[in-house]
Design a protein around this motif. Sequence first.
Motif, PDB file in Angstrom:
ATOM      1  N   VAL A   1      16.107  -6.905   8.476  1.00  0.00           N
ATOM      2  CA  VAL A   1      16.820  -6.545   7.255  1.00  0.00           C
ATOM      3  C   VAL A   1      16.220  -5.276   6.679  1.00  0.00           C
ATOM      4  N   GLY A   2      17.086  -4.374   6.196  1.00  0.00           N
ATOM      5  CA  GLY A   2      16.610  -3.142   5.579  1.00  0.00           C
ATOM      6  C   GLY A   2      17.345  -1.938   6.113  1.00  0.00           C
ATOM      7  N   THR A   3      16.928  -0.765   5.668  1.00  0.00           N
ATOM      8  CA  THR A   3      17.571   0.486   6.065  1.00  0.00           C
ATOM      9  C   THR A   3      16.907   1.039   7.314  1.00  0.00           C
ATOM     10  N   GLY A   4      17.712   1.451   8.288  1.00  0.00           N
ATOM     11  CA  GLY A   4      17.191   2.013   9.524  1.00  0.00           C
ATOM     12  C   GLY A   4      18.237   2.851  10.221  1.00  0.00           C
ATOM     13  N   GLY A   5      17.870   3.382  11.374  1.00  0.00           N
ATOM     14  CA  GLY A   5      18.808   4.218  12.117  1.00  0.00           C
ATOM     15  C   GLY A   5      20.023   3.442  12.576  1.00  0.00           C
ATOM     16  N   ILE A   6      19.792   2.258  13.154  1.00  0.00           N
ATOM     17  CA  ILE A   6      20.894   1.413  13.613  1.00  0.00           C
ATOM     18  C   ILE A   6      20.591  -0.038  13.279  1.00  0.00           C
ATOM     19  N   ALA A   7      21.640  -0.845  13.288  1.00  0.00           N
ATOM     20  CA  ALA A   7      21.504  -2.301  13.225  1.00  0.00           C
ATOM     21  C   ALA A   7      22.352  -2.866  14.348  1.00  0.00           C
TER      22      ALA A   7
ATOM     23  N   LEU B   1      29.031   1.543  18.406  1.00  0.00           N
ATOM     24  CA  LEU B   1      28.999   1.387  19.857  1.00  0.00           C
ATOM     25  C   LEU B   1      29.004  -0.104  20.152  1.00  0.00           C
ATOM     26  N   VAL B   2      29.871  -0.527  21.060  1.00  0.00           N
ATOM     27  CA  VAL B   2      30.003  -1.940  21.404  1.00  0.00           C
ATOM     28  C   VAL B   2      29.600  -2.139  22.857  1.00  0.00           C
TER      29      VAL B   2
ATOM     30  N   HIS C   1      25.542   1.649  11.985  1.00  0.00           N
ATOM     31  CA  HIS C   1      24.524   2.353  11.210  1.00  0.00           C
ATOM     32  C   HIS C   1      23.670   1.314  10.477  1.00  0.00           C
ATOM     33  N   GLY C   2      22.415   1.665  10.202  1.00  0.00           N
ATOM     34  CA  GLY C   2      21.462   0.660   9.774  1.00  0.00           C
ATOM     35  C   GLY C   2      21.353   0.376   8.300  1.00  0.00           C
ATOM     36  N   GLY C   3      22.331   0.714   7.505  1.00  0.00           N
ATOM     37  CA  GLY C   3      22.270   0.389   6.084  1.00  0.00           C
ATOM     38  C   GLY C   3      22.661  -1.050   5.816  1.00  0.00           C
ATOM     39  N   GLY C   4      22.127  -1.621   4.750  1.00  0.00           N
ATOM     40  CA  GLY C   4      22.403  -3.020   4.446  1.00  0.00           C
ATOM     41  C   GLY C   4      23.869  -3.279   4.153  1.00  0.00           C
TER      42      GLY C   4
END
Length: 456
Positions: A14-20, A67-68, A88-91
């Motif tokens: 959980v949190g902000t990052g480049g990707i999730a 991307l899948v 994208h890695g935003g919550g």
Amino acid sequence: MLYSRTIAAVSTPVGTGGIAVIRVSGNNSVELVNAVFRGADLSRVPSHTVHYGHIVNKSGRVMDEVLVTVMRAPKTFTREDVVEISTHGGGAVTRAVLDTVIAAGAYPAEPGEFTKRAFMNGRIDLSQAEAVIDVINASNELARRSAVSQLGGRLSEAIKGIRDSLVHLTARMQVLIDYPDEELEDVTIDDIKNECVRAKEQVKKLLETADRGRIIKEGIRTAIVGKPNVGKSSLLNQLMNEDRAIVTDIAGTTRDVIEESVSINGIPLLLSDTAGIRDTDDTVERIGVERSKQYLDSADIVLVVMDIGKEPDEDDLAVLRASEGKNRIILLNKTDVYGGGAGLSRELAGESAVIEISAKTGAGTEELAAEIERLCRVDRLESENGAVITNMRHKSALRDAWESLDRAEEASASGMPADIVSIDISAAIGSLGEITGETVSESVVNDIFHNFCVGK
């Protein structure tokens, strides 16, 4: 497949990052994601391929550019069809994409449900499933290597070998049980006793790795002891490379035990900076001294810190007496003040591990790391076949198996009939099966996976 519903969860922290990454698993995971994906037709693409596109909700609004990855059963972690959506890695955007997948028909995954499906579908056994969480939680390189080894099946292979031999033995014993009056030589009482002895030895070897396993997983319990104001807290700060403990010229600054984990040259240590050991009338300090003695007693390694510029006094000698018989290293501190070799006395003659250090500058810490490695034989913490017991549940089951085999050996040696001996052998088989999952109860399985994070 053992499960009919398709599950989904965020598999990244959980949190902000480049990707999730959102993982989807189940019989209709490809069709479900395809319904909210704008890009290639996922139902027609080859397995284990990645595709660019957008996730859109029921109103046609774009949730994110993604991307899948499509992975079809059985060559997946769960042995079900699996789709992973890289967003994208935003919550907010991660939640929006997950909500869209759930609105399309997926169920929110329970803690550890993906790994549980891998276990239930025969992809991994229970000990390998537990290794997954150990890989994630590994706090040092030794713990990581041990967990990866267990995940790869080293422990499972060792347990399976013992269990299979006992299962084969009970099958042969059944002939004696079913036809007691026949002169059949498929297995004799001596054969049964010898097989129990052999299995006991194999179980014992695994149990003997439990102490190594604790060290690998938790670190070498290392107590820093000495009288007040010899530099114990300074040493802790130096080894941690940060000001973790308060350091002053006032004797008795540390009144409780400070515990920290640190890796020195790849050696995992659980450091305990203890209160100075001395006679005192101060109630609070006296409690700290008693705790120091408790940590000294339970430590794998004891670092006795002394002032190199002073002859040992009665407080120093009391610490030396309290640490006798332990794996100890005597550290003569404050070489930055007094230089080397000052103040040494006959009380230290014959000690095999005396190292001059400066807790202020770090001088001597390399020699200290080498001595810790020698004392704990870190090079042998990992067994030759990689099977090391790091899990208390496994240790308990192995102990139960050993006790059952011991009873079986004793019964066979005293001439008890095969049907009586087989009871304890079957109990041993059951205990071993608890480790790999063949005979474990549903409640234990649920409890194990409940400790996993959601998405794993």
